[in-house]
Write a protein that holds these residues in place. Structure first.
Motif, mmCIF file in Angstrom:
data_model
loop_
_atom_site.group_PDB
_atom_site.id
_atom_site.type_symbol
_atom_site.label_atom_id
_atom_site.label_comp_id
_atom_site.label_asym_id
_atom_site.label_seq_id
_atom_site.Cartn_x
_atom_site.Cartn_y
_atom_site.Cartn_z
ATOM 1 N N GLU A 96 37.104 21.328 -3.045
ATOM 2 C CA GLU A 96 38.357 20.300 -3.044
ATOM 3 C C GLU A 96 37.783 19.357 -2.276
ATOM 4 O O GLU A 96 37.106 19.470 -1.399
ATOM 5 C CB GLU A 96 39.650 21.090 -2.324
ATOM 6 N N GLU A 97 38.472 17.915 -2.479
ATOM 7 C CA GLU A 97 38.045 16.878 -1.938
ATOM 8 C C GLU A 97 37.888 16.882 -0.574
ATOM 9 O O GLU A 97 36.739 16.489 0.064
ATOM 10 C CB GLU A 97 38.858 15.474 -2.160
ATOM 11 N N ASP A 98 38.999 17.565 0.235
ATOM 12 C CA ASP A 98 38.899 17.433 1.734
ATOM 13 C C ASP A 98 37.952 18.341 2.181
ATOM 14 O O ASP A 98 37.332 18.124 3.351
ATOM 15 C CB ASP A 98 40.368 17.745 2.093
ATOM 16 N N GLU A 99 37.717 19.305 1.474
ATOM 17 C CA GLU A 99 36.792 20.247 2.030
ATOM 18 C C GLU A 99 35.408 20.045 2.001
ATOM 19 O O GLU A 99 34.729 19.933 2.925
ATOM 20 C CB GLU A 99 36.799 21.666 1.187
ATOM 21 N N VAL A 100 34.987 19.123 0.896
ATOM 22 C CA VAL A 100 33.795 18.626 0.719
ATOM 23 C C VAL A 100 33.576 17.556 1.644
ATOM 24 O O VAL A 100 32.218 17.338 2.361
ATOM 25 C CB VAL A 100 33.601 17.901 -0.772
ATOM 26 N N VAL A 101 34.440 16.611 1.935
ATOM 27 C CA VAL A 101 34.447 15.517 2.784
ATOM 28 C C VAL A 101 34.058 16.191 4.270
ATOM 29 O O VAL A 101 33.061 15.630 5.042
ATOM 30 C CB VAL A 101 35.511 14.588 3.094
#
Ligand SMILES: [Zn+2]
Length: 63
Positions: A24-29
């Motif tokens: 998920e976006e926040d995890e990847v960032v």
């Protein structure tokens, strides 16, 4: 759910890093910014994170 992918091969770097992080976006960032700091010697900052965010792509899911 569409996962995002951060592909290190698309980042300008001198290390020829081939890591790809997806989730998920926040995890990847978060993971990608930690990776950028520990492996590529970047400085963690809101600017780094927003730069990473703009480079995320949708992960292509083969069905
Ligand atoms: Zn890397």
């Amino acid at each position: 759910m569409t996962r995002k992918i951060a592909d290190c091969r698309k980042y300008p770097s001198e290390t020829n890093c081939s890591l790809a992080i997806s989730g998920e976006e926040d995890e990847v960032v978060r993971a990608a910014s930690e990776h950028a700091v520990s492996v590529h010697g970047h400085e963690d900052s809101p600017e780094l994170r927003s730069r990473i965010r703009t480079m995320l792509e949708d992960e292509r899911v083969s069905v």
